[in-house]
Scaffold this motif. Structure first.
Motif, PDB file in Angstrom:
ATOM      1  N   ALA A  74      53.783  24.758  36.078  1.00  0.00           N
ATOM      2  CA  ALA A  74      54.942  24.043  36.622  1.00  0.00           C
ATOM      3  C   ALA A  74      54.789  23.637  38.082  1.00  0.00           C
ATOM      4  O   ALA A  74      55.644  22.942  38.617  1.00  0.00           O
ATOM      5  N   GLN A  76      54.221  21.733  41.315  1.00  0.00           N
ATOM      6  CA  GLN A  76      54.378  20.281  41.418  1.00  0.00           C
ATOM      7  C   GLN A  76      53.515  19.649  42.498  1.00  0.00           C
ATOM      8  O   GLN A  76      52.670  18.798  42.235  1.00  0.00           O
ATOM      9  N   THR A 225      49.560  38.732  36.886  1.00  0.00           N
ATOM     10  CA  THR A 225      50.749  38.514  36.075  1.00  0.00           C
ATOM     11  C   THR A 225      51.881  37.775  36.788  1.00  0.00           C
ATOM     12  O   THR A 225      52.999  37.731  36.283  1.00  0.00           O
ATOM     13  N   TYR A 423      59.671  32.121  44.994  1.00  0.00           N
ATOM     14  CA  TYR A 423      58.348  32.746  45.071  1.00  0.00           C
ATOM     15  C   TYR A 423      58.502  34.123  45.687  1.00  0.00           C
ATOM     16  O   TYR A 423      59.389  34.348  46.501  1.00  0.00           O
ATOM     17  N   LEU A 444      45.610  40.064  41.412  1.00  0.00           N
ATOM     18  CA  LEU A 444      45.290  38.728  41.934  1.00  0.00           C
ATOM     19  C   LEU A 444      46.503  37.797  41.854  1.00  0.00           C
ATOM     20  O   LEU A 444      47.380  37.990  41.021  1.00  0.00           O
ATOM     21  N   ALA A 447      50.990  37.940  42.017  1.00  0.00           N
ATOM     22  CA  ALA A 447      51.339  39.337  41.744  1.00  0.00           C
ATOM     23  C   ALA A 447      50.967  40.283  42.884  1.00  0.00           C
ATOM     24  O   ALA A 447      51.539  41.359  43.001  1.00  0.00           O
ATOM     25  N   ARG A 456      55.608  31.928  52.545  1.00  0.00           N
ATOM     26  CA  ARG A 456      54.440  31.171  52.102  1.00  0.00           C
ATOM     27  C   ARG A 456      54.610  29.694  52.419  1.00  0.00           C
ATOM     28  O   ARG A 456      55.681  29.132  52.244  1.00  0.00           O
TER      29      ARG A 456
HETATM   30  C1  FAD Z   1      58.523  24.993  40.172  1.00  0.00           C
HETATM   31  C2  FAD Z   1      57.394  25.539  40.989  1.00  0.00           C
HETATM   32  C3  FAD Z   1      56.582  24.681  41.697  1.00  0.00           C
HETATM   33  C4  FAD Z   1      55.516  25.180  42.454  1.00  0.00           C
HETATM   34  N1  FAD Z   1      54.743  24.288  43.139  1.00  0.00           N
HETATM   35  C5  FAD Z   1      53.691  24.767  43.860  1.00  0.00           C
HETATM   36  C6  FAD Z   1      52.837  23.865  44.549  1.00  0.00           C
HETATM   37  O1  FAD Z   1      53.010  22.654  44.524  1.00  0.00           O
HETATM   38  N2  FAD Z   1      51.785  24.378  45.232  1.00  0.00           N
HETATM   39  C7  FAD Z   1      51.541  25.718  45.267  1.00  0.00           C
HETATM   40  O2  FAD Z   1      50.553  26.118  45.875  1.00  0.00           O
HETATM   41  N3  FAD Z   1      52.339  26.587  44.614  1.00  0.00           N
HETATM   42  C8  FAD Z   1      53.396  26.151  43.910  1.00  0.00           C
HETATM   43  N4  FAD Z   1      54.205  27.044  43.248  1.00  0.00           N
HETATM   44  C9  FAD Z   1      53.832  28.475  43.202  1.00  0.00           C
HETATM   45  C10 FAD Z   1      52.711  28.693  42.203  1.00  0.00           C
HETATM   46  O3  FAD Z   1      52.875  27.848  41.096  1.00  0.00           O
HETATM   47  C11 FAD Z   1      52.628  30.121  41.668  1.00  0.00           C
HETATM   48  O4  FAD Z   1      52.729  31.021  42.714  1.00  0.00           O
HETATM   49  C12 FAD Z   1      51.286  30.359  40.987  1.00  0.00           C
HETATM   50  O5  FAD Z   1      51.046  29.370  40.027  1.00  0.00           O
HETATM   51  C13 FAD Z   1      51.201  31.734  40.350  1.00  0.00           C
HETATM   52  O6  FAD Z   1      50.003  31.841  39.606  1.00  0.00           O
HETATM   53  P1  FAD Z   1      49.549  33.207  38.969  1.00  0.00           P
HETATM   54  O7  FAD Z   1      48.276  32.927  38.262  1.00  0.00           O
HETATM   55  O8  FAD Z   1      49.535  34.254  40.005  1.00  0.00           O
HETATM   56  O9  FAD Z   1      50.698  33.613  37.941  1.00  0.00           O
HETATM   57  P2  FAD Z   1      51.368  32.842  36.695  1.00  0.00           P
HETATM   58  O10 FAD Z   1      50.938  31.448  36.588  1.00  0.00           O
HETATM   59  O11 FAD Z   1      52.808  33.150  36.785  1.00  0.00           O
HETATM   60  O12 FAD Z   1      50.746  33.566  35.449  1.00  0.00           O
HETATM   61  C14 FAD Z   1      51.148  34.835  35.034  1.00  0.00           C
HETATM   62  C15 FAD Z   1      50.385  35.170  33.784  1.00  0.00           C
HETATM   63  O13 FAD Z   1      50.607  36.534  33.483  1.00  0.00           O
HETATM   64  C16 FAD Z   1      50.979  36.694  32.150  1.00  0.00           C
HETATM   65  N5  FAD Z   1      51.775  37.911  32.091  1.00  0.00           N
HETATM   66  C17 FAD Z   1      52.807  38.295  32.881  1.00  0.00           C
HETATM   67  N6  FAD Z   1      53.223  39.517  32.552  1.00  0.00           N
HETATM   68  C18 FAD Z   1      52.448  39.922  31.529  1.00  0.00           C
HETATM   69  C19 FAD Z   1      52.385  41.108  30.757  1.00  0.00           C
HETATM   70  N7  FAD Z   1      53.191  42.138  30.973  1.00  0.00           N
HETATM   71  N8  FAD Z   1      51.467  41.170  29.768  1.00  0.00           N
HETATM   72  C20 FAD Z   1      50.615  40.148  29.524  1.00  0.00           C
HETATM   73  N9  FAD Z   1      50.628  39.021  30.244  1.00  0.00           N
HETATM   74  C21 FAD Z   1      51.531  38.913  31.231  1.00  0.00           C
HETATM   75  C22 FAD Z   1      51.648  35.423  31.760  1.00  0.00           C
HETATM   76  O14 FAD Z   1      51.557  35.244  30.376  1.00  0.00           O
HETATM   77  C23 FAD Z   1      50.790  34.407  32.543  1.00  0.00           C
HETATM   78  O15 FAD Z   1      49.644  34.105  31.797  1.00  0.00           O
HETATM   79  C24 FAD Z   1      55.281  26.564  42.493  1.00  0.00           C
HETATM   80  C25 FAD Z   1      56.094  27.426  41.792  1.00  0.00           C
HETATM   81  C26 FAD Z   1      57.173  26.929  41.067  1.00  0.00           C
HETATM   82  C27 FAD Z   1      58.080  27.896  40.383  1.00  0.00           C
END
Ligand code: FAD
Ligand code: SF4
Ligand code: FES
Lengths: 658, 254
Positions: A74, A76, A225, A423, A444, A447, A456
């Motif tokens: 998601a 953007q 996560t 966030y 990582l 989380a 941030r």
């Molecule tokens: C609307 C929106 C727009 C954004 N736009 C930007 C942007 O333009 N630029 C930017 O840098 N950041 C942006 N961010 C922030 C950024 O998108 C997130 O911080 C980042 O994508 C998080 O990535 P992640 O891999 O840490 O976690 P996530 O992408 O949240 O992935 C979490 C993973 O963990 C898994 N999971 C969770 N709990 C469990 C469990 N108990 N057991 C098994 N699996 C589990 C889920 O299935 C998923 O696969 C935005 C956030 C939002 C909400």
């Protein structure tokens, strides 16, 4: 007890030195080592792909039906990188500096510098994978600007950057699945970490389709996560985003860093009623072109377009003439709240302000376009028409989304926006190697607590997730696993697995057997309300103390009166939700405790007791220049440790945007 | 925008699991606000069911922003409902009026077995990607991003194809349950970039072979997929896939 393991030497040499000296695992041994990656968003998918390529045996887990659907999809606006393709003075140092300052001097210098260093590799890697970034006519990569910086260093793919980056990482991971190096478990939820002799050795996961509990062994466990913004019930996070994995790890000994550090994004579509299930972000990039205002008169009843110019209060431009509408997120959010609290809010709920594009539609884009097309003395109508075309190209998908949700056309009337939880900077405490305080347990992406301090900057979360997954963990995990090559896979009949599974199973049984009268959703909403009102944009001692009492009472009520329908051994989304909300009800309390302890304002954490005469956030570096690191002692009690932050290269100053 | 409330009759597919037979259940939902999203209307209904001690309806959803591709309801005979270029989660109740009856079913296709109620198993899509929907580069061995210029027109077309969210509406709309729009979007995304050039032939052949293996039907160019795709993926991608496939078939060593 708290050793961040920051390598010695000059800041800019630390990471290279580390890479040159860390222990390695030879290819034959890698095949014998198993790694569990929980979560396959940007951080997890990039880690799983890379570790698979290196030859480790990887098992990856996500709760969605496919890794491609993680919340990262998601994002953007874009991803930062110190490429300096624009020749506008960017550098690794500048990205490092902006990130530390943006975080209001509450992040570690060494980690952030490493992040800035590897940012350039991320873009190269993504391009090679086929991520369709925006390009110039000459075929080279394009950039846009984001808040908190003076250079253009943000790479993007329209308003869908997260989607394109995640698809890239997902495809790289699926390639490893095809090659047999990664085994993917979708629709699986991790419900506990298994720790044997002080080292993480596996997880208990629930197959969400069959409802069965399963045990998995790993020589190391990597949690990716995501964030816990959904503690607030309403946030811009996906509905399933949750804290369960990190919370279980926390209760098994992983310290929690800065739990109260939450980012509230200023430009989101406001709540429309009690039915509201989530909030939708309108990208920060819109603030480049939109002007924020409220009426000067309280209880204004006229429509936005009928309010004459001189009766509008462009309060950001008024309060912060130097930065205007482009002040950082925390400042913009608080200013909107201040106006609404003072009675100047707009819309039916009065909890909204206007984000108006008309001025730039006409003056910026309309005029440039007219001049490009050789139209002299264009009339108002022509200017608006031409301006609209440009705005459509830049933000079309966001404007469409706004219209679908609100039924109003933002080309004609100003958007109504309000701040929303977006966030979480806080997360599991990790050292320089991204290892938590439990050996062999890594964390990582969003989380962990690591790189963003108290606030941030836009476009930096995607950068951090991919830096951690593609470029940091492959080195640091090897440094640990090199000493584990003699460890044979531990059978999952081991008593630690037995005990962990029994614990999870007992909790699920308890939840199912309560059979009370209130839905999980209703408890989640009530928790969200407490958190938003007392641990949200403005916090004070009295409110936080009340919140702690209220959350405890709510938790007690939950365990007495929640109703979870359906059965255990079947697909049961209500049970999944109950497990997650039960954890939010504990984490919420810790967030309030942390906010209470930090009697200063910094970044997104605003303590009303600590503000300047003009109402700006006031830091207290002498007392609070530390990461608060919470150690769970059992029985709902914690001990707080402090990791002091030593600034060797950068001099912390008070931020000023006037 | 004027808001209004409405009372609705819902006919929803209920099915305990993939083994059992399903049937329609009828529900009444009162005082639905025109400002709600379609899924929020389901939230309200589920809350009501839980309070009455009944089983809520299971449905897939996550981002609720039209980007993750999780939501998947077949509404009044159309995947994702009446609005053009819109996912189920972005459909809002303004699309309906007081007294309406709305019929909601899961995606129906042999390759997408029902898991429960409105949830289906779309893992076949992941396996199609595993067959070749990527560029084979390992992390860390590449060159500077700007060393690979891409013609802007191709970059835009590639991006437009890459916007596919993998929801499966195209399959659900197709009378043959063909996955050609999904597959062609991926093949186009990669084939239009110089980075994807090297593997393009093998990719097209392998992905099509996997699609056949999963039990999706063949494409007879009805265009139903394009009409319902929430991301407006164009059917010209299928023509491109066919060209890729043919030329790959002709030149590949068999
Ligand atoms: C609307 C929106 C727009 C954004 N736009 C930007 C942007 O333009 N630029 C930017 O840098 N950041 C942006 N961010 C922030 C950024 O998108 C997130 O911080 C980042 O994508 C998080 O990535 P992640 O891999 O840490 O976690 P996530 O992408 O949240 O992935 C979490 C993973 O963990 C898994 N999971 C969770 N709990 C469990 C469990 N108990 N057991 C098994 N699996 C589990 C889920 O299935 C998923 O696969 C935005 C956030 C939002 C909400
Ligand atoms: S092509 Fe369209 S309908 Fe098919 S999966 Fe992709 S986004 Fe969904
Ligand atoms: S829930 Fe993500 S696209 Fe609908």
């Amino acid at each position: 007890m708290l050793d961040a393991k920051i390598p010695a030497g000059k800041l800019e040499e630390k990471w290279n030195n580390y890479k040159g000296h860390c222990k390695l695992v030879n290819p034959a041994n890698k095949r014998k080592l198993e790694i569990i990656v929980v979560g396959t968003g940007l951080a997890g998918a990039s880690a799983a792909a890379t570790l698979g390529e290196l030859g480790y045996k990887v098992k990856a887990f996500c709760f969605q039906d496919s890794a491609r659907r993680a919340h990262s999809i998601a994002a953007q606006g874009g991803i930062n990188a110190a490429k300096n393709y624009q020749n506008d003075g960017d550098s690794v140092f500048r990205l490092f500096y902006d990130t530390i300052k943006g975080g209001d001097y509450r992040a570690r210098e060494a980690n952030v510098h490493r992040l800035a260093e590897v940012s350039v590799n991320i873009i190269d890697q993504c391009v090679a994978q086929g991520v369709p970034f925006a390009r110039e006519y000459g075929g080279l990569l394009n950039n846009r600007s984001f808040g908190g910086t003076q250079v253009k260093r943000t790479f993007y793919a329209a308003g869908q950057t997260g989607q394109q980056l995640l698809i890239g990482a997902y495809q790289a991971m699926e390639r490893q699945v095809a090659l047999g190096n990664v085994e993917m478990f979708s629709r699986h939820e991790m419900l506990d970490v298994v720790v044997i002799d002080g080292k993480a050795r596996g997880i208990i996961a629930r197959d969400l389709v069959s409802g069965k509990l399963e045990r998995y062994f790993g020589h190391a466990v990597v949690l990716c996560t995501g964030g816990y913004g959904n503690v607030f019930y309403l946030s811009t996070n996906a509905m399933g985003s949750n804290a369960t994995a990190v919370w279980k790890a926390h209760k098994k000994g992983a310290f929690f860093g800065n739990p109260c550090m939450t980012q509230i994004h200023p430009t989101c579509i406001p709540v429309s009623g009690d039915h509201q299930s989530k909030l939708t972000l309108m990208s920060e990039s819109l603030r480049n072109d939109g002007r924020i205002w409220v009426p000067k008169k309280k209880e204004e009843t006229r429509r936005a377009n009928d309010i004459p110019e001189e009766e509008r209060d462009y309060y950001l431009e008024r309060r912060y003439p130097a930065f205007g509408n482009l002040v950082p997120r925390d400042v913009a959010s608080r200013a909107a709240k201040e106006r609404c609290d003072a009675g100047y809010g707009v819309g039916t709920t009065k909890q909204a302000v206007y984000l108006d594009f008309k001025y730039n539609l006409i003056n910026k884009y309309g005029r440039t376009e007219a001049s490009k097309q050789g139209i002299h003395n264009p009339d108002q109508e022509t200017l608006i028409r031409l301006g609209k075309e440009v705005v459509k190209e830049e933000y079309g998908n966001l404007f469409d989304m706004y219209e679908k949700i609100t039924g109003e056309n933002p080309y004609e009337v100003p958007m109504r926006i309000y701040p929303a939880v977006h966030y979480t900077m806080g997360g599991l405490w990790v050292d320089y190697e991204l290892m938590t305080s439990v050996k062999g347990l890594y964390c990582l992406g969003e989380a962990n607590f690591s790189d963003h301090g108290a606030n941030r900057l836009g476009a930096s979360a995607l950068m951090q997730g991919l830096a951690d997954g593609y470029f940091v963990i492959p080195y640091t995990i090897g440094n640990y696993l090199a000493d584990e090559i003699a460890v044979k896979p531990i059978p999952t009949t081991h008593e630690a697995f037995e005990a962990a599974e029994a614990h999870v199973s007992e909790r699920i049984n308890t939840l199912m057997n309560i059979q009370g009268t209130e839905s999980v959703e209703s408890f989640h909403k009530r928790l969200g309300k407490i958190m938003w009102e007392k641990c949200g944009m403005a916090r004070n001692e009295k409110g936080l103390k009340e919140a702690i009492v209220e959350i405890r009472a709510l938790r007690e009520e939950f365990w007495k009166n929640v109703r979870v329908p359906g059965e255990i051994n079947e697909m049961n989304p209500e049970l999944d939700k109950a497990n997650r909300v039960a954890d939010f009800l504990e984490l919420g309390e810790l967030m309030c405790m942390d906010a209470l302890d930090r009697r200063e304002s910094c970044g997104g954490h605003f303590r009303e007791e600590s503000q300047t005469e003009e109402g700006e956030a006031l830091r207290h570096d002498d007392e609070f220049m530390y990461v608060s690191v919470w150690n769970y002692k059992g029985d709902e009690s914690w001990e707080m440790l402090k990791e002091p932050l030593n600034y060797e290269v950068i001099q912390p100053t008070q931020r000023n945007y006037k | 925008m004027e808001h209004y409330n409405m009372n609705l009759t819902l006919k929803v597919w209920k099915q305990k699991n993939s083994q059992s037979a399903g049937r329609f259940e009828t529900y009444q939902v009162k005082d639905v606000s025109s400002e709600m999203s379609f899924l929020e209307m389901f939230d309200v209904l589920n809350e009501q069911l839980i309070h009455e001690g009944k089983e809520p309806i299971a449905f897939d959803h996550d981002c609720r922003e039209g980007i993750c591709g999780t939501c998947s309801m077949y509404i009044n005979g159309r995947p994702h409902g009446p609005w053009h270029g819109t996912t189920t989660c972005q459909l809002h109740m303004r699309a309906f009026k007081d007294g309406d009856t709305i019929v909601v079913e899961p995606w129906r296709a042999k390759a997408f077995p029902v898991i429960k109620d409105l949830m289906v198993d779309r893992s076949a899509f992941d396996r199609i990607i595993q067959a070749g929907g990527y560029i084979s580069v390992n992390t860390g061995v590449t060159i500077d991003g700007n060393a690979i210029p891409v013609n802007r027109d191709n970059a835009e077309k590639s991006f437009a194809a890459a916007a596919c969210i993998g929801c499966g509406a195209c399959v659900a709309a197709c009378k043959n349950s063909s996955a050609m729009l999904f597959l062609s979007a991926k093949v186009s995304h990669l084939a239009l970039l110089p980075q994807g050039e090297i593997e393009r032939k093998k990719r097209a052949l392998d992905m099509v072979a996997q699609m056949d293996k999963e039990g999706f039907g063949s494409c007879t160019n009805t265009g139903a997929c394009e009409a319902v795709c929430p991301k407006e993926i164009e059917i010209t991608n299928i023509a491109r896939l066919n060209r890729e496939y043919l030329s790959a078939g002709l030149s590949a060593d068999k």
